[in-house]
Motif scaffolding. Structure first.
Motif, PDB file in Angstrom:
ATOM      1  N   ASP A   1       0.829  -1.209   0.000  1.00  0.00           N
ATOM      2  CA  ASP A   1       0.000   0.000   0.000  1.00  0.00           C
ATOM      3  C   ASP A   1       0.862   1.258   0.000  1.00  0.00           C
ATOM      4  OD1 ASP A   1      -2.257  -1.569  -0.006  1.00  0.00           O
ATOM      5  OD2 ASP A   1      -2.748  -1.215   2.107  1.00  0.00           O
ATOM      6  N   ALA A   2       1.935   1.260   0.798  1.00  0.00           N
ATOM      7  CA  ALA A   2       2.817   2.419   0.857  1.00  0.00           C
ATOM      8  C   ALA A   2       3.501   2.661  -0.490  1.00  0.00           C
ATOM      9  CB  ALA A   2       3.860   2.239   1.958  1.00  0.00           C
TER      10      ALA A   2
ATOM     11  N   GLU B   1       2.117   1.744  -3.317  1.00  0.00           N
ATOM     12  CA  GLU B   1       1.053   1.749  -4.323  1.00  0.00           C
ATOM     13  C   GLU B   1       1.326   0.680  -5.376  1.00  0.00           C
ATOM     14  OE1 GLU B   1       0.585   5.765  -5.721  1.00  0.00           O
ATOM     15  OE2 GLU B   1       0.030   6.485  -3.725  1.00  0.00           O
ATOM     16  N   ALA B   2       1.637  -0.525  -4.867  1.00  0.00           N
ATOM     17  CA  ALA B   2       1.989  -1.662  -5.714  1.00  0.00           C
ATOM     18  C   ALA B   2       1.111  -2.853  -5.352  1.00  0.00           C
ATOM     19  CB  ALA B   2       3.462  -2.028  -5.498  1.00  0.00           C
ATOM     20  N   ASP B   3       1.168  -3.878  -6.178  1.00  0.00           N
ATOM     21  CA  ASP B   3       0.471  -5.125  -5.879  1.00  0.00           C
ATOM     22  C   ASP B   3       1.243  -5.894  -4.824  1.00  0.00           C
ATOM     23  OD1 ASP B   3      -1.520  -4.665  -7.803  1.00  0.00           O
ATOM     24  OD2 ASP B   3      -0.321  -5.608  -9.381  1.00  0.00           O
ATOM     25  N   ARG B   4       0.530  -6.626  -3.990  1.00  0.00           N
ATOM     26  CA  ARG B   4       1.164  -7.432  -2.945  1.00  0.00           C
ATOM     27  C   ARG B   4       2.190  -8.405  -3.520  1.00  0.00           C
ATOM     28  NH1 ARG B   4      -1.812  -8.483   2.172  1.00  0.00           N
ATOM     29  NH2 ARG B   4      -3.294  -6.790   2.389  1.00  0.00           N
TER      30      ARG B   4
ATOM     31  N   VAL C   1       8.336   6.726   2.006  1.00  0.00           N
ATOM     32  CA  VAL C   1       7.664   5.425   2.037  1.00  0.00           C
ATOM     33  C   VAL C   1       8.039   4.692   3.325  1.00  0.00           C
ATOM     34  CG1 VAL C   1       7.420   3.185   0.889  1.00  0.00           C
ATOM     35  CG2 VAL C   1       7.457   5.286  -0.471  1.00  0.00           C
TER      36      VAL C   1
ATOM     37  N   GLU D   1       5.867   6.034   5.986  1.00  0.00           N
ATOM     38  CA  GLU D   1       4.497   5.518   5.867  1.00  0.00           C
ATOM     39  C   GLU D   1       4.411   4.087   6.395  1.00  0.00           C
ATOM     40  OE1 GLU D   1       0.521   4.970   5.162  1.00  0.00           O
ATOM     41  OE2 GLU D   1       1.628   6.834   5.256  1.00  0.00           O
TER      42      GLU D   1
END
Length: 86
Positions: free
Chosen positions: A17-18, A20-23, A42, A45
């Motif tokens: 999430d930090a 803004e990517a896929d797991r 990041v 965050e």
């Protein structure tokens, strides 16, 4: 969840999430700085979310020097175990 049980997938979600990517992009041993391009904002965050979820201060997380998801998981698990010994 026990006091010392840390779900690695929750941590993976925080990092993803930090970023803004896929797991799936956050591998267990992927280096945060070199492979995932985690910068200081990041990191802040991620540390803030760890504080919110586990009560470990932002300063402790930042000072830990963790550089992978595996290391972050180990650090959080150890800190919680120190606070709540079996």
């Amino acid at each position: 969840m026990s006091a010392t049980e840390v779900n690695k997938e929750d941590l993976r979600g925080i990092v993803a999430d930090a970023l803004e990517a896929d797991r799936e992009e956050v591998g267990d041993r992927a280096d945060f700085a070199e492979e995932l391009e985690v910068d200081s904002l990041v990191q802040l965050e991620i540390s803030s979310q760890v504080e919110n979820l586990y009560g470990i201060s932002i300063e402790e997380v930042l000072a830990s020097g963790v550089s992978t998801l595996d290391e972050l998981h180990g650090f959080v698990t150890a800190r919680l175990a120190e606070r709540h010994p079996a």
